[in-house]
Design a protein around this motif. Sequence first.
Motif, short mmCIF file in Angstrom:
data_model
loop_
_atom_site.label_atom_id
_atom_site.label_comp_id
_atom_site.label_asym_id
_atom_site.label_seq_id
_atom_site.Cartn_x
_atom_site.Cartn_y
_atom_site.Cartn_z
N SER A 1 0.84 -1.20 0.00
CA SER A 1 0.00 0.00 0.00
C SER A 1 0.87 1.24 0.00
O SER A 1 1.85 1.31 0.74
CB SER A 1 -0.90 0.03 1.24
OG SER A 1 -1.78 -1.05 1.24
N ILE B 1 3.92 -1.01 3.68
CA ILE B 1 3.07 0.18 3.71
C ILE B 1 3.97 1.41 3.67
O ILE B 1 4.90 1.53 4.45
CB ILE B 1 2.20 0.22 4.99
CG1 ILE B 1 1.32 -1.03 5.07
CG2 ILE B 1 1.36 1.49 5.03
CD1 ILE B 1 0.58 -1.16 6.38
N CYS C 1 -2.51 -5.11 8.70
CA CYS C 1 -1.96 -3.77 9.02
C CYS C 1 -1.75 -3.52 10.51
O CYS C 1 -1.45 -2.40 10.91
CB CYS C 1 -2.79 -2.66 8.40
SG CYS C 1 -2.81 -2.74 6.61
#
Length: 91
Positions: free
Chosen positions: A6, A24, A56
Amino acid sequence: MKDGASIGANATILCGLTIHEFAIIGAGSVVVKDVYPYTLAYGNPAKFKYYVCECCNRLDFKNEKSECVICGFLYINVCPPIAQRLLDGLF
């Protein structure tokens, strides 16, 4: 960019770099080197902050092992700074 990675809004990533699985990148970050799997990196330049699960959540490694408190996935710190998810039941 690998599966599950991401990237936050307005992040800048230099050419030729790899954002690995489930990494991330924080919004507005400037990425100047590869980002390892299951890591959170942010800032200018983007730096490793901590390991993250596929969901996450932050991972805290103890004795090279970690279990996500939310989803229960198991991880091992293979060769720091690289973490790898284990199959269920192998912890």
